[in-house]
Design an enzyme around this catalytic site. Structure first.
Site, short mmCIF file in Angstrom:
data_model
loop_
_atom_site.label_atom_id
_atom_site.label_comp_id
_atom_site.label_asym_id
_atom_site.label_seq_id
_atom_site.Cartn_x
_atom_site.Cartn_y
_atom_site.Cartn_z
N GLU A 1 -2.10 5.03 2.94
CA GLU A 1 -2.03 3.62 2.55
C GLU A 1 -3.38 3.02 2.18
OE1 GLU A 1 -0.50 4.95 5.17
OE2 GLU A 1 1.63 4.61 4.82
N ARG B 1 2.48 7.98 9.46
CA ARG B 1 2.08 9.37 9.27
C ARG B 1 1.03 9.82 10.28
NH1 ARG B 1 3.43 11.82 3.94
NH2 ARG B 1 5.09 10.35 3.54
N ASP C 1 0.80 -1.22 0.00
CA ASP C 1 0.00 0.00 0.00
C ASP C 1 0.82 1.27 0.00
OD1 ASP C 1 1.12 0.03 2.50
OD2 ASP C 1 -0.67 -0.70 3.52
N HIS D 1 6.27 4.78 13.33
CA HIS D 1 6.70 5.59 12.19
C HIS D 1 5.54 6.18 11.39
CE1 HIS D 1 5.51 2.92 8.89
NE2 HIS D 1 5.76 1.94 9.72
N HIS E 1 13.05 4.63 13.00
CA HIS E 1 12.89 4.82 11.55
C HIS E 1 13.84 5.93 11.11
CE1 HIS E 1 10.79 5.78 7.78
NE2 HIS E 1 10.13 4.65 7.91
N GLU F 1 -0.38 -8.93 -1.34
CA GLU F 1 -1.00 -8.40 -0.11
C GLU F 1 -2.22 -7.53 -0.47
OE1 GLU F 1 0.67 -5.35 2.82
OE2 GLU F 1 1.33 -7.18 3.78
C1 UD1 Z 1 6.69 4.72 3.83
C2 UD1 Z 1 5.29 4.31 3.37
C3 UD1 Z 1 4.56 3.59 4.49
C4 UD1 Z 1 5.39 2.45 5.05
C5 UD1 Z 1 6.76 2.96 5.43
C6 UD1 Z 1 7.62 1.81 5.88
C7 UD1 Z 1 4.16 5.78 1.77
C8 UD1 Z 1 3.28 6.93 1.62
N1 UD1 Z 1 4.50 5.46 3.03
O1 UD1 Z 1 6.50 5.68 4.85
O2 UD1 Z 1 3.34 3.06 4.00
O3 UD1 Z 1 4.74 1.95 6.20
O4 UD1 Z 1 7.37 3.58 4.31
O5 UD1 Z 1 8.74 2.22 6.58
O6 UD1 Z 1 4.54 5.16 0.81
N2 UD1 Z 1 14.22 8.21 5.14
C9 UD1 Z 1 15.60 8.16 5.04
N3 UD1 Z 1 16.18 7.01 4.59
C10 UD1 Z 1 15.46 5.91 4.24
C11 UD1 Z 1 14.05 5.96 4.36
C12 UD1 Z 1 13.45 7.12 4.79
O7 UD1 Z 1 16.27 9.11 5.35
O8 UD1 Z 1 16.04 4.89 3.86
C13 UD1 Z 1 13.57 9.45 5.64
C14 UD1 Z 1 13.54 10.56 4.60
O9 UD1 Z 1 13.79 11.79 5.23
C15 UD1 Z 1 12.12 10.51 4.08
C16 UD1 Z 1 11.36 10.10 5.33
O10 UD1 Z 1 12.22 9.19 5.98
O11 UD1 Z 1 11.69 11.72 3.59
C17 UD1 Z 1 10.01 9.49 5.10
O12 UD1 Z 1 10.06 8.49 4.09
P1 UD1 Z 1 8.77 8.19 3.16
O13 UD1 Z 1 9.11 7.11 2.23
O14 UD1 Z 1 8.22 9.46 2.62
O15 UD1 Z 1 7.65 7.72 4.16
P2 UD1 Z 1 7.65 6.66 5.32
O16 UD1 Z 1 7.12 7.36 6.54
O17 UD1 Z 1 8.93 5.94 5.41
N1 UDP Z 2 12.03 -3.97 10.45
C1 UDP Z 2 13.41 -4.07 10.30
N2 UDP Z 2 14.20 -3.25 11.05
C2 UDP Z 2 13.69 -2.34 11.93
C3 UDP Z 2 12.29 -2.23 12.05
C4 UDP Z 2 11.49 -3.06 11.28
O1 UDP Z 2 13.90 -4.89 9.52
O2 UDP Z 2 14.48 -1.64 12.58
C5 UDP Z 2 11.17 -4.83 9.60
C6 UDP Z 2 10.10 -5.62 10.33
O3 UDP Z 2 10.58 -6.88 10.70
C7 UDP Z 2 8.98 -5.70 9.31
C8 UDP Z 2 9.16 -4.46 8.45
O4 UDP Z 2 10.47 -3.96 8.75
O5 UDP Z 2 9.13 -6.81 8.44
C9 UDP Z 2 8.12 -3.42 8.78
O6 UDP Z 2 8.47 -2.22 8.19
P1 UDP Z 2 7.86 -0.83 8.63
O7 UDP Z 2 7.42 -0.91 10.06
O8 UDP Z 2 8.85 0.20 8.23
O9 UDP Z 2 6.61 -0.67 7.63
P2 UDP Z 2 5.09 -1.16 7.66
O10 UDP Z 2 5.08 -2.64 7.82
O11 UDP Z 2 4.42 -0.44 8.79
O12 UDP Z 2 4.57 -0.70 6.35
#
Ligand code: UD1
Ligand code: UDP
Length: 376
Positions: free
Chosen positions: A128, A207, A92, A205, A238, A114
């Site tokens: 999502e 939103r 999602d 983490h 995160h 999924e």
């Molecule tokens: C995204 C997904 C969410 C998922 C989550 C898993 C969308 C809208 N959201 O949210 O569904 O649950 O990923 O973790 O698609 N950042 C880094 N390095 C990284 C990753 C993220 O620095 O490797 C920081 C950046 O500043 C970035 C912020 O995290 O702007 C947010 O990342 P973003 O992908 O926009 O949304 P998530 O909250 O991670």
């Molecule tokens: N996870 C990981 N390292 C971490 C936190 C989570 O590998 O420090 C894994 C966790 O086992 C799960 C996935 O990341 O499989 C979940 O990701 P996240 O919580 O970022 O996203 P969501 O599932 O909420 O979309």
């Protein structure tokens, strides 16, 4: 062509990529959007996946519109060049939705892994819930993880012949990772003395949790860490700076709170197995912890994953400070309450989701037969 962009998609796609790559009937070309960077690369490395194309869309703090438009713009030429027979997206995220849309525009069938998770409102989880509902309308093959998710799709009028119940591939990933004993990689975790101590694992983490809900969780954890000095609270943070801005100042001075970088999947899976209970707003963690027999307190108002709640191993508690303090306290001090929740259940999968997914894709392409649905 599997296309994915974030940590959870990478984890859940990894077993499917492995199954596609070992299947002589199919060719597999992996594309990553790069919505996440370090957190995505970390997973690909653990599972030994080298993408054929990296759209490299990552930018700090970019909005949903940027993730969507950059994915559309950069994936479209790759699709035109490669002409895959199907594009496979997972879950999602905005990467999944935008990749599905790019494929749809080129009339390439979309396989949705999924599929069929639902809450009652498109506003939660945001975006999502909207992303996955939109994807369902442009998907040709829906790989639903559970019978409940299949039923959600059928209620919406999706053609039943296009829905297969596979189990969730996160359980495939977890079971294959848990099998291998590996030394802890994260330096903070490796240096920690957890011997004989109970561990509460916390992740947050989403939103909807940004701002006050997350601050409220942080206040609750600070109180708990003070009143429960023997318990170790581990928070793998995160990479999002908005998450760090809240948890670091609230918790970094407390000796029994470990704030770590995002953990590699092997570290995280081992830590989940070692923990007493899990407090989380994550989707994937809600699915993994029950299969390891860990009670889960869900920091959300609603969930698209009701199966563990029905099974009694997860409780929706939201983020109210008092409630979080009380629910964690109850699990730490009421042995019968703990025992009632600490049952290993596997409503989300049996470790064969990738096999069923690939069989369904092969059947769709006319080169094989589907397997029996996951029965739950
Ligand atoms: C995204 C997904 C969410 C998922 C989550 C898993 C969308 C809208 N959201 O949210 O569904 O649950 O990923 O973790 O698609 N950042 C880094 N390095 C990284 C990753 C993220 O620095 O490797 C920081 C950046 O500043 C970035 C912020 O995290 O702007 C947010 O990342 P973003 O992908 O926009 O949304 P998530 O909250 O991670
Ligand atoms: N996870 C990981 N390292 C971490 C936190 C989570 O590998 O420090 C894994 C966790 O086992 C799960 C996935 O990341 O499989 C979940 O990701 P996240 O919580 O970022 O996203 P969501 O599932 O909420 O979309």
């Amino acid at each position: 062509m599997p296309v994915y962009g974030t940590r959870p998609e990478a984890i859940k796609m990894a077993p499917i990529v492995a199954a596609l790559e070992s299947d002589p009937r199919l060719d597999c070309t992996v594309v990553v959007t790069g919505q996440h960077r370090a957190m995505l690369d970390q997973v690909n490395e653990v599972f030994g996946i080298t993408p054929a194309h990296d759209l490299d869309i990552f930018a700090h703090g970019q909005g949903l519109e940027a993730v969507t438009s950059r994915t559309l713009e950069r994936l479209t030429p790759v699709l035109r060049d490669e002409r895959p027979d199907v594009v496979v997206v997972q879950g999602d995220t905005t990467s999944a939705f935008a990749a599905g849309l790019a494929a749809f525009y080129l009339k390439i069938p979309v396989v949705h892994v999924e599929a069929g998770l639902r809450t009652a409102t498109i506003w939660s989880p945001f975006p999502e819930e909207g992303n996955r509902r939109l994807l369902s309308h442009i998907t040709s093959l829906h790989l639903a993880p559970t019978a409940g998710s299949r039923d959600n799709l059928l209620r919406e009028g999706v053609d039943p012949t296009t829905v297969v119940v596979t189990g969730n591939s996160v359980i495939d990933a977890l079971l294959s990772t848990a099998k291998v004993e590996r030394p802890v990689v994260d330096p903070i975790l490796a240096a920690a003395d957890l011997d004989g101590r109970r561990v509460v694992l916390v992740t947050s983490h989403r939103r909807e949790s940004w701002g006050e809900p997350m601050r409220s969780t942080a206040r609750a954890l600070a109180r708990l860490a003070t009143t429960e000095p023997e318990v170790v609270f581990v928070l793998p943070l995160h990479a999002n700076p908005l998450v760090r801005e809240i948890f670091v100042p609230a918790l970094s001075e407390l000796p029994n709170v470990l704030l770590t970088e995002p953990l590699g999947y092997t570290d995280f899976a081992q830590l989940t197995a070692r923990s007493t209970l899990v407090v989380t707003d994550s989707g994937g963690v809600q699915e993994e912890a029950p299969s390891l027999g860990k009670p889960v307190l869900v920091l959300r108002e609603d969930t698209e994953r009701p199966e563990a709640i029905t099974a009694g191993t997860a409780t929706l508690i939201g983020t109210d400070e008092e409630r979080v303090v009380n629910e964690v306290g109850k699990l730490l001090h009421d042995a019968s309450h703990y025992a009632a929740m600490a049952n290993a259940v596997n409503p989300y999968g049996d470790g064969r989701a990738a096999e069923r997914s690939v069989a369904a894709i092969a059947a769709m392409l006319g080169v094989g037969e589907r397997l029996a649905d996951f029965a739950g």
